[in-house]
Design a protein around this motif. Structure first.
Motif, PDB file in Angstrom:
ATOM      1  N   GLY A 189       0.824  -1.216   0.000  1.00 22.38           N
ATOM      2  CA  GLY A 189       0.000   0.000   0.000  1.00 22.38           C
ATOM      3  C   GLY A 189       0.854   1.260   0.000  1.00 22.38           C
ATOM      4  O   GLY A 189       0.495   2.255  -0.591  1.00 22.38           O
ATOM      5  N   ARG A 190       2.011   1.207   0.650  1.00 22.42           N
ATOM      6  CA  ARG A 190       2.878   2.398   0.702  1.00 22.42           C
ATOM      7  C   ARG A 190       4.004   2.320  -0.309  1.00 22.42           C
ATOM      8  O   ARG A 190       4.566   3.321  -0.707  1.00 22.42           O
ATOM      9  CB  ARG A 190       3.534   2.480   2.076  1.00 22.42           C
ATOM     10  CG  ARG A 190       2.629   3.075   3.089  1.00 22.42           C
ATOM     11  CD  ARG A 190       3.457   3.487   4.279  1.00 22.42           C
ATOM     12  NE  ARG A 190       2.678   3.206   5.453  1.00 22.42           N
ATOM     13  CZ  ARG A 190       3.160   2.794   6.591  1.00 22.42           C
ATOM     14  NH1 ARG A 190       4.450   2.606   6.724  1.00 22.42           N
ATOM     15  NH2 ARG A 190       2.371   2.568   7.597  1.00 22.42           N
ATOM     16  N   HIS A 191       4.390   1.109  -0.643  1.00 24.87           N
ATOM     17  CA  HIS A 191       5.523   0.918  -1.557  1.00 24.87           C
ATOM     18  C   HIS A 191       5.102  -0.036  -2.670  1.00 24.87           C
ATOM     19  O   HIS A 191       4.259  -0.914  -2.447  1.00 24.87           O
ATOM     20  CB  HIS A 191       6.711   0.323  -0.805  1.00 24.87           C
ATOM     21  CG  HIS A 191       7.155   1.135   0.370  1.00 24.87           C
ATOM     22  ND1 HIS A 191       8.032   2.182   0.257  1.00 24.87           N
ATOM     23  CD2 HIS A 191       6.817   1.060   1.683  1.00 24.87           C
ATOM     24  CE1 HIS A 191       8.226   2.708   1.458  1.00 24.87           C
ATOM     25  NE2 HIS A 191       7.507   2.057   2.338  1.00 24.87           N
ATOM     26  N   GLU A 192       5.746   0.145  -3.838  1.00 23.35           N
ATOM     27  CA  GLU A 192       5.384  -0.738  -4.952  1.00 23.35           C
ATOM     28  C   GLU A 192       6.550  -1.553  -5.464  1.00 23.35           C
ATOM     29  O   GLU A 192       6.392  -2.640  -5.991  1.00 23.35           O
ATOM     30  CB  GLU A 192       4.835   0.107  -6.115  1.00 23.35           C
ATOM     31  CG  GLU A 192       3.417   0.522  -5.857  1.00 23.35           C
ATOM     32  CD  GLU A 192       2.887   1.444  -6.916  1.00 23.35           C
ATOM     33  OE1 GLU A 192       3.594   1.693  -7.916  1.00 23.35           O
ATOM     34  OE2 GLU A 192       1.753   1.925  -6.734  1.00 23.35           O
ATOM     35  N   SER A 193       7.744  -0.958  -5.304  1.00 20.02           N
ATOM     36  CA  SER A 193       8.894  -1.594  -5.944  1.00 20.02           C
ATOM     37  C   SER A 193      10.041  -1.783  -4.950  1.00 20.02           C
ATOM     38  O   SER A 193      10.347  -0.880  -4.170  1.00 20.02           O
ATOM     39  CB  SER A 193       9.333  -0.702  -7.113  1.00 20.02           C
ATOM     40  OG  SER A 193      10.566  -1.131  -7.587  1.00 20.02           O
ATOM     41  N   VAL A 194      10.631  -2.960  -4.969  1.00 23.65           N
ATOM     42  CA  VAL A 194      11.721  -3.270  -4.040  1.00 23.65           C
ATOM     43  C   VAL A 194      13.013  -3.457  -4.840  1.00 23.65           C
ATOM     44  O   VAL A 194      13.053  -4.248  -5.790  1.00 23.65           O
ATOM     45  CB  VAL A 194      11.415  -4.558  -3.239  1.00 23.65           C
ATOM     46  CG1 VAL A 194      12.563  -4.898  -2.296  1.00 23.65           C
ATOM     47  CG2 VAL A 194      10.118  -4.404  -2.453  1.00 23.65           C
ATOM     48  N   ALA A 195      14.042  -2.727  -4.438  1.00 24.21           N
ATOM     49  CA  ALA A 195      15.352  -2.882  -5.083  1.00 24.21           C
ATOM     50  C   ALA A 195      16.113  -3.989  -4.363  1.00 24.21           C
ATOM     51  O   ALA A 195      16.109  -4.053  -3.133  1.00 24.21           O
ATOM     52  CB  ALA A 195      16.126  -1.569  -5.000  1.00 24.21           C
ATOM     53  N   ILE A 196      16.731  -4.848  -5.149  1.00 23.39           N
ATOM     54  CA  ILE A 196      17.513  -5.939  -4.542  1.00 23.39           C
ATOM     55  C   ILE A 196      18.882  -5.993  -5.195  1.00 23.39           C
ATOM     56  O   ILE A 196      19.082  -5.483  -6.306  1.00 23.39           O
ATOM     57  CB  ILE A 196      16.824  -7.306  -4.726  1.00 23.39           C
ATOM     58  CG1 ILE A 196      16.479  -7.509  -6.212  1.00 23.39           C
ATOM     59  CG2 ILE A 196      15.571  -7.442  -3.880  1.00 23.39           C
ATOM     60  CD1 ILE A 196      16.515  -8.929  -6.607  1.00 23.39           C
ATOM     61  N   GLU A 197      19.818  -6.613  -4.504  1.00 20.97           N
ATOM     62  CA  GLU A 197      21.178  -6.734  -5.045  1.00 20.97           C
ATOM     63  C   GLU A 197      21.193  -7.769  -6.184  1.00 20.97           C
ATOM     64  O   GLU A 197      20.549  -8.801  -6.086  1.00 20.97           O
ATOM     65  CB  GLU A 197      22.125  -7.197  -3.939  1.00 20.97           C
ATOM     66  CG  GLU A 197      22.224  -6.216  -2.791  1.00 20.97           C
ATOM     67  CD  GLU A 197      22.849  -6.840  -1.547  1.00 20.97           C
ATOM     68  OE1 GLU A 197      23.580  -6.133  -0.847  1.00 20.97           O
ATOM     69  OE2 GLU A 197      22.587  -8.031  -1.265  1.00 20.97           O
TER      70      GLU A 197
END
Ligand SMILES: Cc1ncc(COP(=O)(O)O)c(C=O)c1O
Length: 463
Positions: A189-197
């Motif tokens: 709901g607050r975030h849409e995209s997650v950055a990963i290594e």
């Protein structure tokens, strides 16, 4: 009539129960047949009366026999047709096919050495907990994890990792998979995209993807996750392993850490710091955590008992920032802790008695020796054919080959034929396109004396 075997792992009373039961089911012992007295059978089998009594009690409880006061025990009437169709089938005891694969040289990075596991201390902690806390096993444990464990963790994390938190910020979990699932629900709901290594550990990618997040792979360099790339994306959450990048082993320098923290302060960005193997640093002092640099920031700190204690225990923890506590309580108030109370209480005993820190020191020395032998053997058998990167910590190193492998999977298969287990390095990338010049070599589970031979065998496969 019956045979009891002292060497069998099955208790004697159970062996007797099974043999009598089978004879009743097969009809060999007919209905209403009078069994010998407990004393007579104990004498005949040269065993204790307790053994026979235990077997008879279980047979009675399951309705195979019945007792008549002052007359003894008799076989119950059982419909032979029904009995034969419901005959108990013993489970197939074959080894799971994966476990049956035996490797002489196991370079899997997630293996620990059984020799270093503190079995007798741990057993004592478990037994003491069963003795003193038995009353608590009749109810559910604390949803967020035992308070005593969280207090011990808070004390340990403060001293060893510079993590500043209170016990109410700590959530006891059954591993990274569970803690990231909680984080994903908090972030929804607050975030849409997650950055990963990239390369990186596969689990965060999968957990966030399965929870409906977009995944943004970020390249990794000698300073860890590439911050310029991160800043060019729209991701507002980042998962990183700053103190020992998984898999390349790089340490994020403090300047980059501060820059990352500054990135997180714009908007409601979130950093997930996975400090999975911080206890195992062989050169220099342990690196303090990112959370410790900004304890009031939006940093979720993840730690585990899997790397120095046991991955089979499924015991880990996370430290939530204060800003997420209300949401955590709102969403997870009615949930139950996934780690058994027995394990948590035993770990409290283990930590309070000073065994945990002692065990870390012992493990560090133990794995440090293996790490040294790895480096020596690689120097000896590979020479200029490869160089080591990501050394000095953890349970694996990365070998960078002077010449790329043509076909990594075929190479892993050839290694297998020689008794070597290798994890394909391509598995750490979002797309399996890699330079093909890296091998990940775990040494945790290798016997120290097998390391030189294992490395020599591996070197013969590289032309
Ligand atoms: C980067 C990383 N984090 C965490 C873990 C351990 O997680 P868990 O606590 O689920 O055993 C591993 C295990 O290999 C790992 O590679």
């Amino acid at each position: 009539m019956f045979n009891l075997n002292n060497k069998d792992a099955t208790p004697l009373y159970r062996q007797l129960f099974l043999q009598i039961r089978d004879q009743i089911i097969s009809g060999e012992l007919p209905a209403h047949f009078k069994l010998p007295s407990i004393r007579a059978m104990a004498v005949e089998l040269a065993t204790s009366r307790n053994t026979v009594e235990g077997a008879f009690q279980e047979l009675c409880a399951e309705g195979y026999i019945y007792s008549k006061s002052r007359s003894g025990y008799f076989v119950s009437y059982i419909d032979q047709e029904l009995a034969s169709s419901s005959r108990v089938i013993h489970p197939q005891q074959d080894l799971h096919p994966k476990l049956a694969e035996r490797y002489k040289y196991d370079f899997h990075p997630a293996r620990l050495d059984p020799e270093v596991f503190p079995a007798s201390l741990w057993r004592r902690c478990l037994i003491d907990c069963l003795r003193s806390d038995a009353g608590d096993f009749s109810q559910y444990s604390e949803p967020q994890g035992e308070w005593g464990l969280r207090c011990n963790l808070q004390f340990y994390l403060e001293r060893s990792r510079g993590v500043h938190c209170t016990p109410d910020q700590i959530v006891v979990c059954s591993g990274l998979q569970q803690s990231l699932t909680i984080v994903a629900q908090l972030a929804r709901g607050r975030h849409e995209s997650v950055a990963i290594e990239n390369p990186g550990y596969h689990l965060p990618r999968e957990v966030f993807h399965n929870n409906g997040f977009n995944i943004t792979p970020i390249d990794v360099g000698i300073g860890g996750l590439n911050l310029s790339t991160l800043k060019s994306t729209s991701s507002t959450v980042v998962y990183i392993t700053p103190s020992h990048q998984m898999p390349l082993g790089y340490v994020m320098p403090v300047a980059n850490r501060l820059e990352l923290i500054s990135w997180s302060k714009t908007g409601e960005r979130l950093i997930i710091e996975d400090d999975y193997d911080s206890e195992l640093r062989y050169i220099g002092r342990p690196i303090s955590s990112l959370q410790g640099l900004c304890s009031d920031g939006n940093i979720i700190y993840q730690g585990t008992f899997s790397k120095v204690f046991s991955p089979a225990l499924r015991l880990s923890y996370m430290v939530l920032p204060k800003s997420l506590l209300n949401d955590y309580h709102r969403l997870f108030q009615g949930h139950f802790c996934q780690v058994p109370l027995l394990i948590q209480r035993a770990m409290i005993n283990f930590m309070e008695r000073g065994h945990w820190e002692q065990h870390i020191r012992r493990s560090r020395n133990f794995y440090k020796k293996k790490h040294e032998i790895m480096l020596q053997s690689i120097g000896e058998y590979f020479g200029r054919k490869a160089k080591v990167i990501g050394q000095g910590a953890g349970l694996h190193i990365i070998l960078e080959l002077a010449e790329s492998l043509n076909d990594e999977l075929a190479f892993v298969e050839r290694a297998k034929q020689k008794g070597l287990r290798l994890l394909p390095f391509s598995e750490f990338y979002v797309s399996s396109q890699t330079e093909g010049n890296k091998l990940m070599l775990g040494f945790g589970g290798m016997k120290i004396n097998d390391i030189p031979e294992g490395i020599e065998t591996l070197a013969t496969l590289i032309h």
